[in-house]
Design an enzyme around this catalytic site. Sequence first.
Site: not given
Ligand code: PLP
Length: 423
Positions: A233, A138, A261
Amino acid sequence: MSIFDTANKYIPGGVNSPVRAFKAVDLEPIFIEKANKSYLYDINGKEYIDYVCSWGPLILGHNNEEIKQNVIKACENGLSYGTATKLEVDMAQFICENITHIEKIRMVNSGTEAVMSAIRLARGYTGKDKVVKFDGCYHGHSDSMLIQAGSGLMTEGIPDSSGVTKSCTMDTISIPYNNLDILEEVFKKHSYNIACVILEPVAANMGVVLPNDAFLKGLRQLCDTYKSLLIFDEVITGFRLSFGGASEYFGITPDLVTYGKIIGAGMPVGAYGGKKEIMDMVAPNGAVYQAGTLSGNPIAMTAGLTQLKILKENESIYSNINNMSKYLFENLKYIIKRNNFDCTINYIGSLGSIFFTREKVFDYMSAKKSDTKKYAKYFKNMLDKGVYIAPAQFEAIFISNEHNKEIIDKTLNIIEDSIKNII
Ligand code: PLP
């Protein structure tokens, strides 16, 4: 009328992010009023040991005193200016000086925004169109990343959400995690038109799935051969797996990194960074446009920088959370064996998952073999007994520096009972 009824009246599905609705576990959400250390407290005063930790960022636990005091002080100076501040420079300098492969970094407001911007930058920098991602990873909810994960060998451009047009996703290629052969085929097929390969270096959104030994190394080599950028990521793994995230943990250097976060200590923050030469393509220096009114917000910077400095100055935090995690998951493995439960454990550092299948979980297809109905019953039992885990199978358990042996021992007993009671 319950709060959830009211919520449903005014908010779609009653929640501001779908997983909070508890639909995957066939329940109604709990509403949290406050949190402290490793505990959440709902509006009825019920206490839960928290293993979600705001989906990862609260590595120091809830309501850390130093972060709280610094945030209160920062609030005295106003909440937002929409101008440059020293705080955001301090944050950028701190990250660049401490993470060797990041020479420049841009703050944004969420992981979604970080990934969306990094992909735009990769396309702008390379002049190429296609993006390769992996099934089950994700990367937030920007249009081009909403490709059905796990939909077969190679899913090309089939959007996963209504409202996302095919043209938004036609340049996204999603392939199985941990499979270098397929990645090589994709590179050969699209020869030199792949702008970037993006992945969670440890996947945490199909449950926790570890990269196999050759995978990350092979990715790096293929990206070099075909002159594509490698994007890690690190929204989940950054500053968690180690201070330098998965890149440091596995010794692989990506071209770009996305954070979320954790660099806001739970406040709404994200960032993307990497080599100077690439980052200098971002506006106003370069032609890749990206902006944000609240980016680098002083309160979020204060919270995040305080957390990162605590982590940097106290290396023992990593050994502590990793030891607690090992204690939890190794004992869990023992409990599973002793009771002959149909479960598998994946864990690394301070994050892990329990899957309701006996089979090895190494990608999205194998993760999907987990019995989600059993997970739902397990979740309910855990919640009833005062342990809050993610309200969906394909998420991670997070350990914070406030989870101690006593709390974990209590949790282990509750897990054993909760699994026994679903069989
Ligand atoms: N990338 C990863 C690996 C994540 O786990 C998440 C959310 O948990 C995101 C991107 C998206 O982050 P956000 O929810 O702060 O938009």
